[in-house]
Design an enzyme around this catalytic site. Structure first.
Site, PDB file in Angstrom:
ATOM      1  CG  ASP A  36      54.555 185.264 138.064  1.00  4.06           C
ATOM      2  OD1 ASP A  36      55.645 185.685 137.626  1.00  4.06           O
ATOM      3  OD2 ASP A  36      53.514 185.946 138.019  1.00  4.06           O
ATOM      4  CG  HIS A  75      54.041 188.026 134.787  1.00  8.72           C
ATOM      5  ND1 HIS A  75      53.687 188.173 136.113  1.00  8.72           N
ATOM      6  CD2 HIS A  75      54.005 189.271 134.246  1.00  8.72           C
ATOM      7  CE1 HIS A  75      53.460 189.449 136.357  1.00  8.72           C
ATOM      8  NE2 HIS A  75      53.639 190.130 135.234  1.00  8.72           N
ATOM      9  CB  SER A 119      51.545 192.533 136.193  1.00 12.07           C
ATOM     10  OG  SER A 119      52.818 192.610 136.754  1.00 12.07           O
TER      11      SER A 119
END
Length: 601
Positions: A449, A478, A227
């Site tokens: 995502d 994710h 991320s």
């Protein structure tokens, strides 16, 4: 324990932090080299981690870095680091693998412990790498920042409904309140973290990584970022391409739109998952009873949001419920959980909803949550230029709300402090681009995502020309490695052998939302008469009120259900009759729509 901000580095003459100035790349590059030389000389004194850190399988240590790399002899920050116990040696050793779990604001000391406790790619990879974790500056045990008293911060929940009302006067008042809240938060952050805040940037953290590398006494590091950690990795690869051995970036932040444009992109992405969730729930009406069409499901949830102007048990309100729904629909594997909890609520049991949505109440949890929020806001705001004109925010989010009503205004209020983040903070934005020495990078992404939209991975792949892109198609995962054996295998081969394959690759999704055999106690069925001022209810049914006031005046929302312990039954109005000619999820009384759940006695 041993966290120092404001202590000058040895030989600096005790000077404090200089006022922020426009730093040249050369000055900061020289500062990194200076700090790296000191770190290599000092090394890391590895010891058992403090017992209260709950890292029994790891060793911990400290690395001292400059607060401001343009002033390497000024104030310093001690960065807490961890490693999997035991050196990896021999011909197959690949050195160190450093983790960042994203955020920004997420602590990372436990990353090696999590990795060695899991299978997937980590089991074999762990035999040839030392796993290294760290708490980034301003996070966890590395001089954590705080923008307000955590216990006071916890009392801000439940928050006001994030969607401004239709009434213009009330709408103006709500927006002014949100602006003042954002200004106050930004000002409090500045006052409480005057020295630290200007240097809470991704670029500064990337420089910290290189000093950690030097303290580990290795020429190159391997890195895996998830991320936001992908953006940190991209910046590190730009600043220090020759110091990268291997790099995996999973769920990619767009390297060029990180900031306001990225936040706006989240709004539409989450709305797409919300629409997909409604369709899925409608397909499983026999399980959850939330509606046979997407529109029916939306009406049921919107009715919940509209009828909770006051908090449940003084813990949650429409804001918390809205954010809960957005978080749940973002990830396919969470869809059943959201549907189950909402189904239980509409069956008269609100406990799961309150328990799932209410903020954490333990003191240590409250402190951790506030510190995370402060660090995340600080880095996000300091990394990029955010619009300072409220009128632009207002125009943009009015239009966004028309198309994407679930999360538009919550996103606006979440990031609005960045509009007022001007307390001497310089923007330290690095233009992401590959250096000539950067090796092939493995980029991982799911094409649906909503948290890190797929366009970010595509763009980074274009910028890092020697990279390979592995796409989990048709998935909203994710952190894709956590849910895909195919992707885990690609990462395993890359980290162990450096092989990315001759071309980009796709992986099919391997996890789908499953109902798990759960079924609502009674699937809701409603029998309304269109346009009628009274709802037609079968004889032998009773109802309970949705709200928790336990009074039953006529003309407001009730749930129909068999009375049982914990449910407050009310007398059925005599004007209610039964008509099976029509079926719907909504029952209209006058001009107000009300949701009903029928359950036979």
């Amino acid at each position: 324990m041993g966290i120092v901000v404001g202590a000058a580095a040895e030989g600096s003459g005790g000077q404090g932090v200089r006022d922020p100035v426009v730093d040249t790349a050369g000055a900061e590059a020289a500062g990194v080299e200076n700090a790296a030389q000191r770190a290599a000389k000092a090394g890391i004194s590895w010891k058992s981690c403090p017992a209260e850190w709950n890292l029994a399988s790891l060793q911990c240590g400290w690395v001292t870095v400059p607060l401001n790399y343009a002033d390497p002899d000024g104030d310093t920050v001690r960065i807490a680091v961890s490693r999997s116990a035991g050196e990896r040696t021999g011909k197959k050793s690949q050195g160190i693998l450093l983790f960042n779990n994203g955020g920004p604001g997420i602590a990372g000391l436990e990353s090696p412990q999590l990795a060695i406790s899991q299978s997937g790619p980590w089991e074999k990879v762990g035999r040839i790498y030392d796993y290294i974790g760290f708490d980034p500056r301003g996070v966890g045990h590395s001089s954590p920042i705080s923008c307000m008293d955590p216990l006071s911060w916890s009392k801000t929940a439940p928050a006001p409904d994030p969607v401004p009302p239709a009434d213009q006067a009330a709408q103006h008042q709500i927006k002014e309140q949100q602006i003042e809240t954002a200004k106050a938060y930004a000002d409090a952050c500045s006052k409480r973290n005057k020295k630290m805040l200007p240097y809470m940037t991704t670029a500064s953290t990337a420089r910290d990584l290189d000093v950690i590398r030097a303290a580990l006494r290795v020429e190159k590091i391997s890195y895996i970022g998830f991320s936001y950690g992908t953006y940190l990795g991209a910046v590190y690869g730009t600043l220090f391409p020759g110091h990268v051995h291997r790099m995996v970036l999973d769920s990619v932040i767009h390297p060029e739109t990180w900031g306001y444009e990225w936040a706006v992109s989240r709004v539409s992405a989450t709305q797409q998952r919300w629409d997909a969730w409604k369709e899925w729930v409608a397909q499983h009406h026999d399980t959850y009873g939330l509606g046979r069409t997407s529109a029916d499901v939306a009406s049921r949830v919107n009715a919940l949001l509209a009828t909770t102007p006051k908090p449940f048990d003084q813990k949650i309100g429409p804001n918390e419920i809205r954010l809960f729904i957005a978080e749940q629909v973002d990830q396919d594997f969470l869809w059943p959980n959201a549907a189950k909890i909402l189904s239980e609520y509409f069956n008269g049991d609100a406990k799961s909803l309150v328990d799932s949505v209410a903020p954490r109440q333990g003191e240590s949890e409250i402190v951790a949550d506030e510190h995370f929020s402060a660090a995340q806001t600080a880095v996000t705001c300091a990394d990029s230029e955010w619009p300072a004109d409220w009128n632009k925010w207002d125009r943009d989010f009015i239009e966004l709300h028309k198309k994407y009503p679930l999360t538009a205004w919550p996103v606006a209020w979440n990031y609005l402090p960045c509009a007022y983040w001007a307390h001497g903070t310089r923007r330290d934005r690095i233009v992401v681009a590959p250096g000539k020495d950067l090796p092939s990078v493995l980029i991982i992404a799911s094409d649906k995502d909503p948290i890190t939209p797929y366009s970010g991975a595509v763009r980074l792949h274009e910028l890092f020309t020697a990279s390979r892109l592995v796409t989990e198609t048709g998935s909203s995962s994710h952190i894709a490695v956590s849910r895909s054996k195919c992707i885990a295998e690609k990462i395993d081969v890359y980290l162990r052998f450096g092989e990315t394959g001759p071309h980009d690759m796709d992986c099919k999704p391997e996890t789908f939302p499953e109902t798990g055999g759960w079924k609502a106690r009674s699937a809701p069925t409603v029998f309304p008469e269109d346009g009628a001022r009274s709802c037609h209810i079968p004889q032998g049914y009773t109802y309970i009120q949705v709200a928790h006031s336990f009074s039953c005046p006529s003309g407001i929302e009730y749930l129909l259900a068999k009375p049982r312990t914990g449910l407050w039954a009310c007398t059925l109005p005599l004007r209610f009759t039964y008509d099976t000619s029509r079926k719907s999820e909504m029952c209209s009384i006058g001009s107000i729509e009300h949701s009903y759940l029928l359950k036979k006695q």
